[in-house]
Design a protein around this motif. Sequence first.
Motif, PDB file in Angstrom:
ATOM      1  N   GLY A  90     -72.763  56.942 -11.714  1.00 55.33           N
ATOM      2  CA  GLY A  90     -73.002  55.599 -11.186  1.00 55.33           C
ATOM      3  C   GLY A  90     -71.728  54.858 -10.852  1.00 55.33           C
ATOM      4  O   GLY A  90     -71.767  53.694 -10.455  1.00 55.33           O
ATOM      5  N   LYS A  91     -70.597  55.523 -10.996  1.00 53.27           N
ATOM      6  CA  LYS A  91     -69.317  54.864 -10.692  1.00 53.27           C
ATOM      7  C   LYS A  91     -69.141  54.790  -9.174  1.00 53.27           C
ATOM      8  O   LYS A  91     -69.392  55.765  -8.469  1.00 53.27           O
ATOM      9  CB  LYS A  91     -68.178  55.678 -11.328  1.00 53.27           C
ATOM     10  N   ILE A  92     -68.717  53.620  -8.725  1.00 52.22           N
ATOM     11  CA  ILE A  92     -68.578  53.461  -7.281  1.00 52.22           C
ATOM     12  C   ILE A  92     -67.148  53.744  -6.827  1.00 52.22           C
ATOM     13  O   ILE A  92     -66.225  53.761  -7.645  1.00 52.22           O
ATOM     14  CB  ILE A  92     -69.033  52.051  -6.821  1.00 52.22           C
ATOM     15  N   SER A  93     -67.002  53.957  -5.533  1.00 56.66           N
ATOM     16  CA  SER A  93     -65.694  54.317  -4.981  1.00 56.66           C
ATOM     17  C   SER A  93     -64.804  53.083  -4.827  1.00 56.66           C
ATOM     18  O   SER A  93     -65.270  51.942  -4.911  1.00 56.66           O
ATOM     19  CB  SER A  93     -65.885  54.979  -3.624  1.00 56.66           C
ATOM     20  N   ASP A  94     -63.527  53.347  -4.564  1.00 59.51           N
ATOM     21  CA  ASP A  94     -62.572  52.243  -4.414  1.00 59.51           C
ATOM     22  C   ASP A  94     -62.937  51.291  -3.280  1.00 59.51           C
ATOM     23  O   ASP A  94     -62.807  50.067  -3.413  1.00 59.51           O
ATOM     24  CB  ASP A  94     -61.136  52.778  -4.235  1.00 59.51           C
ATOM     25  N   ILE A  95     -63.430  51.826  -2.167  1.00 63.71           N
ATOM     26  CA  ILE A  95     -63.729  50.954  -1.039  1.00 63.71           C
ATOM     27  C   ILE A  95     -64.969  50.095  -1.332  1.00 63.71           C
ATOM     28  O   ILE A  95     -65.022  48.923  -0.955  1.00 63.71           O
ATOM     29  CB  ILE A  95     -63.867  51.746   0.290  1.00 63.71           C
ATOM     30  N   GLN A  96     -65.907  50.646  -2.047  1.00 62.42           N
ATOM     31  CA  GLN A  96     -67.074  49.828  -2.441  1.00 62.42           C
ATOM     32  C   GLN A  96     -66.630  48.686  -3.351  1.00 62.42           C
ATOM     33  O   GLN A  96     -67.049  47.537  -3.189  1.00 62.42           O
ATOM     34  CB  GLN A  96     -68.119  50.685  -3.164  1.00 62.42           C
ATOM     35  N   GLN A  97     -65.758  49.021  -4.305  1.00 62.87           N
ATOM     36  CA  GLN A  97     -65.253  47.997  -5.221  1.00 62.87           C
ATOM     37  C   GLN A  97     -64.469  46.931  -4.459  1.00 62.87           C
ATOM     38  O   GLN A  97     -64.569  45.729  -4.748  1.00 62.87           O
ATOM     39  CB  GLN A  97     -64.363  48.646  -6.296  1.00 62.87           C
ATOM     40  N   ALA A  98     -63.710  47.368  -3.452  1.00 65.96           N
ATOM     41  CA  ALA A  98     -62.919  46.413  -2.661  1.00 65.96           C
ATOM     42  C   ALA A  98     -63.830  45.470  -1.876  1.00 65.96           C
ATOM     43  O   ALA A  98     -63.527  44.283  -1.730  1.00 65.96           O
ATOM     44  CB  ALA A  98     -61.982  47.158  -1.718  1.00 65.96           C
ATOM     45  N   PHE A  99     -64.944  45.981  -1.371  1.00 61.81           N
ATOM     46  CA  PHE A  99     -65.906  45.108  -0.680  1.00 61.81           C
ATOM     47  C   PHE A  99     -66.438  44.040  -1.639  1.00 61.81           C
ATOM     48  O   PHE A  99     -66.625  42.889  -1.256  1.00 61.81           O
ATOM     49  CB  PHE A  99     -67.075  45.917  -0.092  1.00 61.81           C
ATOM     50  N   ILE A 100     -66.662  44.422  -2.897  1.00 60.75           N
ATOM     51  CA  ILE A 100     -67.116  43.434  -3.893  1.00 60.75           C
ATOM     52  C   ILE A 100     -66.001  42.431  -4.178  1.00 60.75           C
ATOM     53  O   ILE A 100     -66.191  41.232  -4.108  1.00 60.75           O
ATOM     54  CB  ILE A 100     -67.524  44.129  -5.216  1.00 60.75           C
ATOM     55  N   ASP A 101     -64.801  42.954  -4.458  1.00 62.16           N
ATOM     56  CA  ASP A 101     -63.694  42.091  -4.898  1.00 62.16           C
ATOM     57  C   ASP A 101     -63.228  41.131  -3.808  1.00 62.16           C
ATOM     58  O   ASP A 101     -62.780  40.024  -4.098  1.00 62.16           O
ATOM     59  CB  ASP A 101     -62.507  42.945  -5.365  1.00 62.16           C
ATOM     60  N   GLU A 102     -63.279  41.556  -2.559  1.00 59.90           N
ATOM     61  CA  GLU A 102     -62.782  40.723  -1.461  1.00 59.90           C
ATOM     62  C   GLU A 102     -63.876  39.845  -0.842  1.00 59.90           C
ATOM     63  O   GLU A 102     -63.668  39.263   0.214  1.00 59.90           O
ATOM     64  CB  GLU A 102     -62.144  41.605  -0.379  1.00 59.90           C
ATOM     65  N   ALA A 103     -65.031  39.785  -1.462  1.00 61.88           N
ATOM     66  CA  ALA A 103     -66.162  39.000  -0.925  1.00 61.88           C
ATOM     67  C   ALA A 103     -66.459  39.405   0.517  1.00 61.88           C
ATOM     68  O   ALA A 103     -66.694  38.565   1.384  1.00 61.88           O
ATOM     69  CB  ALA A 103     -65.902  37.496  -1.042  1.00 61.88           C
ATOM     70  N   ALA A 104     -66.424  40.715   0.754  1.00 61.30           N
ATOM     71  CA  ALA A 104     -66.661  41.230   2.101  1.00 61.30           C
ATOM     72  C   ALA A 104     -68.142  41.482   2.361  1.00 61.30           C
ATOM     73  O   ALA A 104     -68.509  41.980   3.417  1.00 61.30           O
ATOM     74  CB  ALA A 104     -65.867  42.520   2.305  1.00 61.30           C
TER      75      ALA A 104
END
Lengths: 769, 161
Positions: free
Chosen positions: B87-101
Motif C-alpha cells: 500500500g506504499k505509494i510512489s514518490d510522485i504520488q506523494q509529491a502530488f499530495i504534498d504540493e497540493a497538486a
Amino acid sequence: MYVGKPVKRVDAFDKVTGRARFTDDLCDKSAYIARIVHSTIAHGKVVSFDLAEARKVKGVVKILTCFDLREKHYFGTPGHPYVLDPAQRDVEDRLVLTDTVRFWGDDIAAVVAENEVAAEQALRLIKVQYEEYPFVLDVQEAMKDGAPQLHAAFPNNILEHTGIREGDYAKAITEPGLIKVEGWYETPTMQHCHIENHICYAEMKQNRIHLVSSTQVPHVVRRVVGQALGIDWGRIRVVKPYIGGGFGNKQDILYEPLCAWLCMQVGGHLVKLDVPREETFVCNRVRHGFRGHIISWVRPDGTFAARKLEAFSDQGAYASHGHAICAVEMAAFRQTYPCENVEIDGWTVFTNKPVAGAMRGYGVPQIMWALESHTDEIAAALGQDPIAFRRRNLMPLGYYDMFGHRKLAADSYNQCLSKAMEAIGYDRKREMYRHQTGNIRRGTGAAVFWFDTGTWPFLLETSSCRMAMNQDGSMQLQLGETEIGQGADTVFSQMAADTVGVPIEKVHIVSAQDTDVAPFGTGAYGSRQTYSAGHSIRKTGLQLKQKILEKAEKLLQISSADLNIVDGEIIHIADGAVLMDLGTLVKEVQYSRSGSCHLTAESTAHITAAPYTLGCTVAEVEVDIALCKVRLLNIVNCHDAGVLINPALAEAQVHGGMSMGIGYGLSEKLVFDEKTGRPVNNNLLDYKLSTFMDHPSLRAEFVENREVTGPFGAKGLGEPPVASVAPAIGNAVYCATGVRLKKLPMDPPNLYQAFCEAGLICDERRVDA
Amino acid sequence: MPDQYKLIRCTVNGREKEAMVDVRASLADLLRNDFRLTSVKKGCEVGECGACNVLIDGESFNSCIYLAVWADGKDILTLEGLEGPDGKISDIQQAFIDEAAVQCGFCTPGAIMSAVEILNEGRLLSDEEIRVRMSGHLCRCTGYENIVRAVKKTMLARLSQ
C-alpha cells in the motif's frame, strides 16, 4: 490548532491512488445506457419522429420522445434553495423532453439501450421532422420588435429588466468641465470544462428513485427531480460521490430529472446517462455572454460626476439562473467605484443559444472586463496613473451597503494592490515599458475585482452539520455542503477539529452526501461553503463539546467550567493536567448501564450576513503585433479572503481561478454558425482552454484581514480568482501597444481587428512602427 | 460477427492478463470495464484531455484512442500499479499530495502517469520542458502550477540521489 495551517487534503491519498470513486466508477455494469436526441435546428417545433429503423437496432430497450411525456411538470434548474414565496421563485420553463426547440441541441427524445453501441447506433437512425422558425443569436437583436420569440410569456425575449437610479444623472452631466469617457465591451459564451462530464444514474428500489449524480447540490437535485416528475420529494434519494469539478455547471439541475424519468419508463431498471463532451459544451450550461455600454463623466481632478451602465446578458434558450447574473453585474458596477449620480439598466435576454447558468464568478468576470478596461481608459483620458485613479475612487473603507447591511471593514483594495504591484515590480516595469517601438512590446496592467460571497439577502443561507463520537474518541463529521475539488472536506475537518478539540486524524468526514442521511445543506456555490458550513460546524462542535464536558463533569466530579478538551483529551484548565482521554469517556458513557448515551450533536446555522471579498490582478505581457499574439509573462493575484483556513489550499484555489481567467482573457469562446445556430467548436480541441504551456508561473498573494462575521475570521474565496485576470491582461496589452481591446478573448482574430482599427498593422499584417 | 471478439494477452500492473475483447473497444474500456481499473478516467474519449493516460511499454498514451486489441503483448501500467503491495505509494504520488497538486482529482491519475514517463527518463528538465511534456493533460482546477511543482520536486529528488 489546525486552522491557518497548510493541512494536507483529507482526500488526496484516495485521489492519487485511484481509490476515490466517481459516479461512473460506482455504476453497476447492468445499467441500461441512455443517450439524448438533440435538435439539429436552433428554433422550431418537432412535428414527428420516424423511429422504425432505430427500433430495429439490437439492444435497444426503448425510445422515448417528447410526445411520450403525458404529464407536463415544468421545473426550474438553478441550484438555489427553495423559495416559499411563489412570486420570487426561479422561472420554471423546462421539461425533461421538449417538442418546442429553442436552441441547436435542445432535448427532444432519448434512447435507452442495453449498451453504448446500440444507443449510439439507434441515435443515428432516428429521423426528425421539424417545423422551423427563424432564430436569433444576438442579445440586442433579440430585443427588437419583430425578432423571433422564444417564450410567449417574455415579450421581446426580455427575461427581466431592472434599473437603478441614484442621484440625478441628467443634471449631473451638465456640470461644466466634465470629461466623457464611453465604451462598449463584450465577453463571449464560455463553458466550464470540468474534466468529468456531467453523469448520473437512477434506479427504483422500494418504490423510490435512487439517483447517483455528479452534482454540486444534491439536496436541490432531490427537490427538483420531485418537481419535474410530480412525485413526493421524499421518494427521491440523491447520492453525490466525488465529482470531477463543477464550476457552477453542476450547480444547475442538468439531466437528473430526465434520467429518473427514463428509469421510470423502463420499469425502474438502472439507467445511466453519461453526457459526452461535445454535448456538455452545448446542452449543459455556459457562462452568459455579455455586452456592456459604460459612460463615465469625470472631473479633471479625477473624481466621478456621473456614471451610466447598460448591461445586456445573453441568457440563451432557458431561464436557469436568469437575471441574477445581470443583477450581480449591476451591483458590482455600482459598488466598486461608488458615485452619487448613477443610472444602471440591465437586461437579461433569451437567444437561441445554449442555456447560460452559474459559472465561477457569476457575472463578475464579465462586468470586471468592462469596468476595469473602462477604468483604465478614464485614467488615460485624464492623463492620470491608472492605479492612483483607482485608489482615489475605489469603494472606501467604511462603505455601507444599504441592501446587504454590511460595511466594508478593511482596506482590502489598497493593501491588495500594493502587494500585487510589488510582487510584479509594477512601477518599475511601467516606467521601463514607456515609449516602445517595434513588433514585440511589453506592458503591465492591473485590475481589481469586487465579489459578494454567499447569496444572502437574495436567498436563504443555511447549513446543517452533524457530529457523532466514536468509542475511540474519534468523530464522524457530516454536512450537506459538498466537496467538489476545492478542498471543502479538508477545511471542514480543520474547523471541526479545532472547535471540538480533537486531532484532525480523528475527524472522519463523510465526503459523499446521501440525501437520505446527510444533514440538509444547499451545496457548493456562491463561494459560500467555508463561511456557511463554518458557522454550522462551529455551532455543532460547541454543542458536542458541551455535552462531552457535562459527561466529564459527572465522571470526574469536576465542574465542566473547569474542564476543556485539548488534542482529544479532557484536561483541567487550571493546571493543564490530562484527566481522561476522549475514547475512555465515550466508552464510559455509551456503555453505561445506568444511562447509556450516544454522544452526538446536530444543528443548523442560519446565516444572515454575506461579506465582500476583494482583491486584484497584476499582469505583465509581451505582444507580438504582427502575429497578433499575447504572451503572458507574469501574473499575480492578491486576495483578501479573511483568515485563510488552509493557506496551501487557498493558494491552489487562486491558481485554478487565475487559469480560468487566463483562458477567458486569451483564448476561450464558444462559436456559433450564424446560418444555423449550431456551435462549431464544442470539443476540447477547438475550444481553447489554457494548457500547461499557456501559463507562466502563477503567483497567489493574500492579505488576511480578519472577517468579523466569519467563522475563524474567514470568508469566501472560490470564485473571485477568475474575476480580474482578463482586464489586467487587457490593460497590460494597452500599456504595451496603446490599443484598447474591447472584446474578449484577446485571441489573434480579435487582436487583428483591434490592431487594424488602431492602424498598428495594415491589411498585409506589416508592422507600422 | 465472428471476428467481433479477439483474445488478447497483456501485462497489466505487473500481472499477466487474458481477455476477450470487442475489437471496437478502446483500451480505456478494457481497463475500466473488464479489469475495473477505474483510475483510468474518461473526460472526452477522443484523445483531447489526457484523463485516461496510461503507460504502454513505458510510454504515455491516451487509452481512449488506443484500441484494446493493440494491447496484445504489451506491458500496461495504470495508476493502481504505482502502489506497492504493502500500500506504499510512489514518490510522485506523494509529491502530488504534498504540493497540493490534487483538487477534484479527475485529471490526476492521467497526469501522474505522464509524470512517471518523464521522471523515468532520469533527465533534468526545465520548467518549460516539464510544461511541454505535460501539455497533453487538461486540468480546470489547479492552473497546472502545483502539478509542475510536484513533478519538478520529484525530478530533483530523484536526480540528487
